[in-house]
Design a protein around this motif. Structure first.
Motif, short mmCIF file in Angstrom:
data_model
loop_
_atom_site.label_atom_id
_atom_site.label_comp_id
_atom_site.label_asym_id
_atom_site.label_seq_id
_atom_site.Cartn_x
_atom_site.Cartn_y
_atom_site.Cartn_z
N THR A 62 0.84 -1.19 0.00
CA THR A 62 0.00 0.00 0.00
C THR A 62 0.87 1.24 0.00
OG1 THR A 62 -0.14 0.45 2.39
CG2 THR A 62 -1.56 -1.31 1.51
N GLU A 63 0.21 2.40 -0.10
CA GLU A 63 0.91 3.68 -0.05
C GLU A 63 1.46 3.96 1.34
OE1 GLU A 63 -1.67 6.32 -3.23
OE2 GLU A 63 -2.39 6.16 -1.16
N ARG A 64 1.02 3.23 2.35
CA ARG A 64 1.35 3.57 3.74
C ARG A 64 2.24 2.53 4.41
NH1 ARG A 64 -4.28 6.11 6.20
NH2 ARG A 64 -4.41 7.87 4.77
N GLU A 65 3.09 1.88 3.62
CA GLU A 65 4.07 0.94 4.17
C GLU A 65 3.42 -0.27 4.83
OE1 GLU A 65 7.16 1.41 3.42
OE2 GLU A 65 6.74 3.36 2.55
N THR A 66 2.17 -0.52 4.52
CA THR A 66 1.45 -1.66 5.04
C THR A 66 1.12 -2.57 3.87
OG1 THR A 66 0.48 -0.26 6.75
CG2 THR A 66 -0.60 -2.36 6.37
N TRP A 67 0.92 -3.85 4.15
CA TRP A 67 0.47 -4.80 3.15
C TRP A 67 -0.97 -5.18 3.42
CZ3 TRP A 67 3.50 -7.00 -0.84
CH2 TRP A 67 4.82 -6.52 -0.88
N ILE A 68 -1.77 -5.24 2.37
CA ILE A 68 -3.13 -5.74 2.47
C ILE A 68 -3.13 -7.20 2.04
CG2 ILE A 68 -5.47 -5.58 1.54
CD1 ILE A 68 -4.84 -3.45 3.58
N VAL A 69 -3.73 -8.03 2.86
CA VAL A 69 -3.61 -9.48 2.72
C VAL A 69 -5.00 -10.11 2.61
CG1 VAL A 69 -2.80 -11.58 3.89
CG2 VAL A 69 -1.48 -9.45 4.08
N GLY A 70 -5.15 -11.05 1.69
CA GLY A 70 -6.34 -11.89 1.66
C GLY A 70 -6.08 -13.13 2.48
N TRP A 78 -1.10 -5.94 7.33
CA TRP A 78 0.12 -6.39 7.99
C TRP A 78 1.23 -5.40 7.71
CZ3 TRP A 78 4.89 -7.94 5.85
CH2 TRP A 78 5.79 -8.53 6.76
N ARG A 79 2.01 -5.11 8.73
CA ARG A 79 3.19 -4.25 8.61
C ARG A 79 4.41 -5.07 8.96
NH1 ARG A 79 3.56 1.71 9.20
NH2 ARG A 79 1.32 1.57 9.43
N GLU A 80 5.47 -4.94 8.19
CA GLU A 80 6.67 -5.74 8.42
C GLU A 80 7.16 -5.54 9.86
OE1 GLU A 80 10.75 -6.99 6.04
OE2 GLU A 80 9.65 -5.18 5.45
N GLY A 81 7.39 -6.65 10.54
CA GLY A 81 7.74 -6.62 11.95
C GLY A 81 6.61 -7.04 12.86
N ASP A 82 5.36 -7.00 12.34
CA ASP A 82 4.22 -7.45 13.13
C ASP A 82 4.23 -8.96 13.28
OD1 ASP A 82 3.41 -4.85 13.26
OD2 ASP A 82 1.62 -5.09 12.01
N ALA A 83 3.68 -9.44 14.38
CA ALA A 83 3.62 -10.88 14.61
C ALA A 83 2.61 -11.56 13.71
CB ALA A 83 3.29 -11.16 16.08
N THR A 84 1.54 -10.85 13.39
CA THR A 84 0.51 -11.43 12.53
C THR A 84 -0.22 -10.30 11.83
OG1 THR A 84 -1.34 -13.01 12.41
CG2 THR A 84 -1.29 -11.49 14.28
N ALA A 85 -1.19 -10.64 10.99
CA ALA A 85 -1.98 -9.65 10.28
C ALA A 85 -3.25 -9.33 11.06
CB ALA A 85 -2.32 -10.15 8.87
#
Length: 302
Positions: A62-70, A78-85
């Motif tokens: 995404t534009e905000r350094e986050t990933w959108i996950v199905g 999910w953001r890199e470094g997070d334990a889960t989504a």
């Protein structure tokens, strides 16, 4: 018609590798059944695996350094470094027995993502256009194995694959609104089922052929297969352009459903391959944030 060869880049043995995206110098892809999002930096030879839980059909930046996950039948962030989504929205109820499969952003940053029944029962899936908060609007109903997506803005076209139908379909696509209409089959690949795909700068489609040990290039104007890349395992799943000049084609594969004897003959199945087909592709478009200040997992931008 020419034929190129793909080289093994990462021997990882994914059960169902899918959804490759070249993002900021690295290849990101999922292993659906394992619930893992992978990051591979080929220049540094660094590989990281992030366990997100459930079945992870796709992940888009995404534009905000986050990933959108199905994840399963929900949209998560999910953001890199997070334990889960973090789940944003449940799109389909558990009693439908579905999960997300392929998902990708159009050139304007709108996310389209499709679902399928866990046992691939006919007509039990849908294709959605997903909003920034995870809510989703159904745009194609009664799909079976919702798969490859690609867009050609110059032609006002969106291309879509339902693997069970065996065709590559074209929609008229409105770049301003994201609406699609006039679904028309344009090609029927032979020797396997069409799976994930991407588009090159010449407007030709590159399609992974499940069961066909190749990625095939199609001319959408004629439906003809005009080029191919041989992959040394039976089930290529998807592909994307990457590398500094976006002149490398990165290919995910699967070992799902293969017997022990078959795996012994094709030990690289489930690996990631790379080829140089002599054409260039497009950088991915990140999912746009929209108007919500707390979109993408309820977090403000960095």
């Amino acid at each position: 018609m020419g034929t190129h060869a793909a080289d093994l880049a990462l021997d990882i043995g994914c059960t169902l590798g899918e959804g490759p995206t070249w993002w900021r110098g690295a290849l990101w892809f999922v292993d659906i059944e394992a619930g893992v999002l992978h990051r591979f930096d080929p220049a540094a030879r660094e590989h990281h695996a992030h366990e997100l839980g459930g079945r992870v059909g796709f992940a888009v930046p995404t534009e905000r350094e986050t990933w959108i996950v199905g994840r399963d039948a929900s949209i998560a962030a999910w953001r890199e470094g997070d334990a889960t989504a973090e789940t944003l929205h449940k799109v389909e109820d558990e009693d439908r027995c579905t999960r997300f499969n392929d998902g990708k952003c159009d050139p304007r940053g709108r996310l389209y993502a499709g679902t399928m029944h866990l046992k691939a029962e006919a007509g039990r899936g849908s294709l959605y256009r997903v909003q920034a908060d995870g809510r989703a609007d159904e745009v194609v109903a009664n799909t079976t194995i919702s798969n490859g997506l690609a867009w050609d803005e110059s032609r006002g076209a969106m291309y879509f694959i339902d693997t069970a139908a065996g065709t590559i379909d074209r929609f008229d696509w409105d770049a301003e609104t994201g609406s699609i209409s006039n679904r028309t089959p344009i090609a029927t690949p032979e020797g396997g089922g069409p799976d994930g795909m991407c588009i090159d700068r010449e407007g030709f489609l590159w399609v992974a052929i499940w069961g066909g040990s190749r990625v095939a290039r199609f001319d959408p104007a004629t439906g003809a297969e005009v080029d191919s890349i041989a992959v040394p395992c039976p089930n290529p799943t998807s592909c994307c352009f990457g590398g500094e000049a976006f002149d490398e084609l990165w290919i995910t594969t699967a070992r799902y459903g293969m017997s022990a004897d078959h795996l012994a003959r094709c030990p690289a199945a489930g690996g990631v391959f790379v080829a140089r087909p002599g054409v260039h592709g497009h950088p991915p478009t990140p999912m746009r944030a929209g108007t919500s200040e707390t979109a993408f997992g309820g977090r403000d931008a960095d």
